[in-house]
Design a protein around this motif. Sequence first.
Motif, PDB file in Angstrom:
ATOM      1  N   PRO A  80       0.834  -1.212   0.000  1.00  0.00           N
ATOM      2  CA  PRO A  80       0.000   0.000   0.000  1.00  0.00           C
ATOM      3  C   PRO A  80       0.863   1.254   0.000  1.00  0.00           C
ATOM      4  O   PRO A  80       1.890   1.312   0.681  1.00  0.00           O
ATOM      5  CB  PRO A  80      -0.794  -0.137   1.294  1.00  0.00           C
ATOM      6  CG  PRO A  80      -0.877  -1.614   1.525  1.00  0.00           C
ATOM      7  CD  PRO A  80       0.440  -2.162   1.059  1.00  0.00           C
ATOM      8  N   GLY A  81       0.435   2.239  -0.784  1.00  0.00           N
ATOM      9  CA  GLY A  81       1.207   3.461  -0.928  1.00  0.00           C
ATOM     10  C   GLY A  81       2.192   3.428  -2.073  1.00  0.00           C
ATOM     11  O   GLY A  81       2.774   4.467  -2.424  1.00  0.00           O
ATOM     12  N   GLY A  82       2.402   2.271  -2.657  1.00  0.00           N
ATOM     13  CA  GLY A  82       3.354   2.134  -3.748  1.00  0.00           C
ATOM     14  C   GLY A  82       2.796   2.606  -5.077  1.00  0.00           C
ATOM     15  O   GLY A  82       1.639   3.042  -5.177  1.00  0.00           O
ATOM     16  N   SER A  83       3.640   2.526  -6.087  1.00  0.00           N
ATOM     17  CA  SER A  83       3.283   2.977  -7.434  1.00  0.00           C
ATOM     18  C   SER A  83       3.596   1.898  -8.465  1.00  0.00           C
ATOM     19  O   SER A  83       4.509   1.079  -8.262  1.00  0.00           O
ATOM     20  CB  SER A  83       4.067   4.245  -7.793  1.00  0.00           C
ATOM     21  OG  SER A  83       3.747   5.314  -6.935  1.00  0.00           O
ATOM     22  N   LEU A  84       2.854   1.934  -9.563  1.00  0.00           N
ATOM     23  CA  LEU A  84       3.110   1.073 -10.705  1.00  0.00           C
ATOM     24  C   LEU A  84       2.787   1.841 -11.968  1.00  0.00           C
ATOM     25  O   LEU A  84       1.915   2.714 -11.958  1.00  0.00           O
ATOM     26  CB  LEU A  84       2.240  -0.187 -10.671  1.00  0.00           C
ATOM     27  CG  LEU A  84       2.612  -1.316  -9.726  1.00  0.00           C
ATOM     28  CD1 LEU A  84       1.536  -2.396  -9.772  1.00  0.00           C
ATOM     29  CD2 LEU A  84       3.965  -1.912 -10.065  1.00  0.00           C
ATOM     30  N   ARG A  85       3.468   1.491 -13.043  1.00  0.00           N
ATOM     31  CA  ARG A  85       3.109   2.018 -14.351  1.00  0.00           C
ATOM     32  C   ARG A  85       2.786   0.849 -15.265  1.00  0.00           C
ATOM     33  O   ARG A  85       3.656   0.007 -15.537  1.00  0.00           O
ATOM     34  CB  ARG A  85       4.215   2.860 -14.966  1.00  0.00           C
ATOM     35  CG  ARG A  85       3.740   3.558 -16.245  1.00  0.00           C
ATOM     36  CD  ARG A  85       4.769   4.479 -16.846  1.00  0.00           C
ATOM     37  NE  ARG A  85       5.780   3.769 -17.609  1.00  0.00           N
ATOM     38  CZ  ARG A  85       6.516   4.330 -18.555  1.00  0.00           C
ATOM     39  NH1 ARG A  85       6.346   5.627 -18.853  1.00  0.00           N
ATOM     40  NH2 ARG A  85       7.443   3.630 -19.182  1.00  0.00           N
ATOM     41  N   LEU A  86       1.550   0.810 -15.716  1.00  0.00           N
ATOM     42  CA  LEU A  86       1.119  -0.209 -16.656  1.00  0.00           C
ATOM     43  C   LEU A  86       1.337   0.279 -18.077  1.00  0.00           C
ATOM     44  O   LEU A  86       1.180   1.464 -18.368  1.00  0.00           O
ATOM     45  CB  LEU A  86      -0.359  -0.541 -16.446  1.00  0.00           C
ATOM     46  CG  LEU A  86      -0.771  -0.955 -15.035  1.00  0.00           C
ATOM     47  CD1 LEU A  86      -2.251  -1.317 -15.018  1.00  0.00           C
ATOM     48  CD2 LEU A  86       0.076  -2.086 -14.510  1.00  0.00           C
TER      49      LEU A  86
END
Length: 120
Positions: free
Chosen positions: A14-20
């Motif tokens: 939680p709080g993390g980031s991703l780029r799809l």
Amino acid sequence: QVNLVESGGDSVQPGGSLRLSCVASRSMYGSYIGWFRQAPGKEREGLACIKPRGVTGYGNSAKGRFTISQDKSTNTLYLQMNNLKPEDTAMYYCAAGGTGCLDGGAYRYWGQGTQVTVSS
């Protein structure tokens, strides 16, 4: 016919980031392109779209945390997701050939999906 291939899904805290990313087999110019998600037992949800003239649209779940963008030179659609929450856990799909922004029924082409899991 347009083939769409998503990537970038992962397990994050939680709080993390991703780029799809979503790579299309040809240009998607001229129609709506978008991102959707579906969690087990839930209905498909429209997250974001780019309209034919380049204007973006967002669903309530995506506003303020997700950003849709595209690279026309590589026929790639992106979804930057920040401040991820456990409720963002779902299979994420890109779609093209649409005639409406967040209406999944309005899209003609779909990718196979990429899984995003948010948990501690």
